[in-house]
Scaffold this active site. Structure first.
Site, PDB file in Angstrom:
ATOM      1  N   GLN A 150       0.839  -1.198   0.000  1.00 44.64           N
ATOM      2  CA  GLN A 150       0.000   0.000   0.000  1.00 44.64           C
ATOM      3  C   GLN A 150       0.877   1.251   0.000  1.00 44.64           C
ATOM      4  O   GLN A 150       1.878   1.333   0.701  1.00 44.64           O
ATOM      5  CB  GLN A 150      -0.953   0.006   1.192  1.00 44.64           C
ATOM      6  CG  GLN A 150      -0.321  -0.118   2.564  1.00 44.64           C
ATOM      7  CD  GLN A 150      -1.367  -0.138   3.667  1.00 44.64           C
ATOM      8  OE1 GLN A 150      -2.442   0.438   3.535  1.00 44.64           O
ATOM      9  NE2 GLN A 150      -1.064  -0.819   4.763  1.00 44.64           N
TER      10      GLN A 150
ATOM     11  N   GLU B 291     -11.290  -1.957  -5.366  1.00 45.59           N
ATOM     12  CA  GLU B 291     -11.889  -2.167  -4.052  1.00 45.59           C
ATOM     13  C   GLU B 291     -12.843  -1.022  -3.721  1.00 45.59           C
ATOM     14  O   GLU B 291     -12.480   0.147  -3.844  1.00 45.59           O
ATOM     15  CB  GLU B 291     -10.785  -2.246  -2.994  1.00 45.59           C
ATOM     16  CG  GLU B 291     -11.276  -2.553  -1.601  1.00 45.59           C
ATOM     17  CD  GLU B 291     -10.124  -2.770  -0.633  1.00 45.59           C
ATOM     18  OE1 GLU B 291     -10.359  -2.651   0.592  1.00 45.59           O
ATOM     19  OE2 GLU B 291      -8.994  -3.055  -1.076  1.00 45.59           O
TER      20      GLU B 291
ATOM     21  N   HIS C 111      -2.570  -0.102  -4.009  1.00 46.44           N
ATOM     22  CA  HIS C 111      -3.631   0.363  -3.122  1.00 46.44           C
ATOM     23  C   HIS C 111      -4.077   1.766  -3.544  1.00 46.44           C
ATOM     24  O   HIS C 111      -5.207   1.984  -3.909  1.00 46.44           O
ATOM     25  CB  HIS C 111      -3.219   0.336  -1.648  1.00 46.44           C
ATOM     26  CG  HIS C 111      -4.349   0.654  -0.710  1.00 46.44           C
ATOM     27  ND1 HIS C 111      -4.654   1.947  -0.333  1.00 46.44           N
ATOM     28  CD2 HIS C 111      -5.245  -0.136  -0.083  1.00 46.44           C
ATOM     29  CE1 HIS C 111      -5.690   1.946   0.477  1.00 46.44           C
ATOM     30  NE2 HIS C 111      -6.077   0.690   0.655  1.00 46.44           N
TER      31      HIS C 111
ATOM     32  N   GLN D  66     -12.439  -8.298   1.130  1.00 48.90           N
ATOM     33  CA  GLN D  66     -11.401  -7.937   2.086  1.00 48.90           C
ATOM     34  C   GLN D  66     -11.828  -8.367   3.489  1.00 48.90           C
ATOM     35  O   GLN D  66     -12.927  -8.047   3.938  1.00 48.90           O
ATOM     36  CB  GLN D  66     -11.090  -6.445   2.143  1.00 48.90           C
ATOM     37  CG  GLN D  66     -10.021  -6.224   3.209  1.00 48.90           C
ATOM     38  CD  GLN D  66      -9.555  -4.811   3.430  1.00 48.90           C
ATOM     39  OE1 GLN D  66      -8.643  -4.622   4.231  1.00 48.90           O
ATOM     40  NE2 GLN D  66     -10.105  -3.836   2.766  1.00 48.90           N
TER      41      GLN D  66
END
Length: 424
Positions: A172, A273, A194, A329
């Site tokens: 990330q 995401e 990320h 997640q």
């Protein structure tokens, strides 16, 4: 083996608590801080120092087990527990948990951690951060008592095979989403970056143009810097529901935009995401399913990752059963006791939904190392590199813990060959 002493010590986590609602509403960055009005209850400022509480358990033989209570960066958002601050909770833990821990036999991890995960004080369960830290300490205590690795305790109590193979890692970047990518490519992390796309104006663009430019840059940058032509990381980008904001929460328009991103990613598989935040769980499931269905109709292989409103073990079950996304997640601090993480990963794996063992930049070295053992035992599709947003520090902590643990496993028993069988 029993616990003779329990201590609770306030400390710092590796990042900060951020008021997600205020940031998504357009709060402007001022250096490393944010300007604007706080919108999430419990926050003193939009960005404030992250905190933890260390749970320190001394055992009868003098050995010491440690776990860290920690909460996610965006506490209080998306149905999560409220802000976790040490000064508020240390006194509570001394009053209510110390008497229960001291004198406890630690040999049976699952029995102990389920007790504290379900414990109610004044009619309420413990904050997820407390359950998270206490369970980490109980796992290490069980490993110390058994003279084995923490992953071996999990495998033993769940009757899982001990597999001496690494789990793919996901780096990330935080806001340093360009320079950090160079670091990730050099160290050949399995998935990146990320990206922290949590603001429309600065990071996504009112028409999505800024994220499209970024994905295009990622594809070119990886091809330019990789020394091994076989290095082909997944592109995994967290957008915190912002794509939904610019497309009026319309699943068809969101999917069409995601398909464009997928084409820009070229040879690198793309997962997005949290493309939408529908405001509550049932609507979130329905929205992700509609986006996934539309992507399939468009012939796009962009993967959808569930995050918002998928916090507890039961949430993971519900999102998985709905088959509304490609990956879930499992945000480790939000599940409370760490045994729920193992249960959630196994549930996903058994039903063909990819399990991403995530967490937060706002954890600690202690919780990150424990999470390595959960991943090695339960085998998610990938694990987040944590804590912190600097990448290198988290990569050092997680990757080295994984390599050391695999190296320390007992040698596998040789499989009998045909010759040895016949010889007997």
């Amino acid at each position: 083996m029993k616990i003779t002493r329990a201590l609770f010590v306030g400390g710092l986590s590796a990042f900060y608590f951020d008021d997600q609602k205020a940031i998504k509403r357009g709060s402007k960055q001022d250096g490393f801080t944010y300007q604007g009005e706080v919108l999430t209850p419990g926050f003193r400022s939009i960005r404030q120092a992250g905190e933890c509480v260390s749970v320190i358990l001394t055992l009868e033989d003098g050995s010491v087990a440690v776990g860290d209570c920690a909460a996610v960066q965006y506490s209080g958002a998306g149905g999560r527990d409220p802000l976790f601050t040490a000064d508020h909770f240390v006194t509570f833990m001394n009053t209510h948990l110390k008497p229960l821990l001291e004198g406890l036999t630690v040999d049976r991890f699952l029995q102990n951690t389920r007790f504290f995960d379900n414990l109610e004080i004044n009619g309420q369960r413990l904050h997820t951060a407390i359950r998270y830290g206490v369970s980490q300490a109980l796992l290490e205590a069980a490993a110390l008592a058994s003279r084995c690795l923490k992953m071996e305790v999990i495998c033993r109590e769940y009757r899982l095979p001990v597999i001496p193979e690494a789990v793919p890692l996901f780096g990330q970047s935080g806001d340093d989403r360009y320079r950090a990518v160079d670091k990730m490519i050099i160290k050949q992390v399995d998935a990146l970056p990320h990206g922290l796309i949590n603001n429309v104006a600065d990071k996504l663009g009112q028409r999505g143009e800024k994220l499209l430019e970024y994905v295009t840059w990622l594809e070119r940058r990886i091809r330019a810097l990789r020394q091994n032509p076989d290095y082909r990381p997944d592109l995994h980008i967290d957008v915190y529901g912002t794509i939904g904001l610019i497309f009026d929460q319309n699943p068809q328009r969101i999917a069409e935009y995601l398909a464009r991103l997928g084409k820009a990613a070229g040879e690198f598989p793309l997962q997005i995401e949290g493309p939408i935040d529908a405001g509550e769980k049932i609507l979130q499931i329905d929205s992700l399913r509609a986006i996934s269905d539309r992507l399939r109709a468009l012939g796009s292989d962009v993967g959808i990752v569930a995050d918002e409103w998928c916090n507890t073990y039961q949430d993971v079950v519900d999102f998985t059963n709905a088959q509304c996304c490609h990956m879930v997640q499992i945000k480790t601090p939000d599940l409370g006791s760490i045994h729920n993480v193992v249960d959630a990963i196994r549930y996903c794996n058994d039903r063909g939904v990819q399990a991403y063992q995530g967490g937060t930049c706002n954890e600690t070295d202690v919780s990150a190392r424990t999470c390595v053992h959960l991943a090695l035992a339960a085998r998610p599709m990938r694990m987040l590199v944590k804590p912190g947003m600097g990448f290198d520090e988290g990569m050092n902590i997680v990757a080295n813990e994984m390599r050391r643990s695999i190296a320390m496993l007992p040698p596998a028993k040789p499989t009998p060959t045909a010759r040895s069988i016949n010889a007997n």
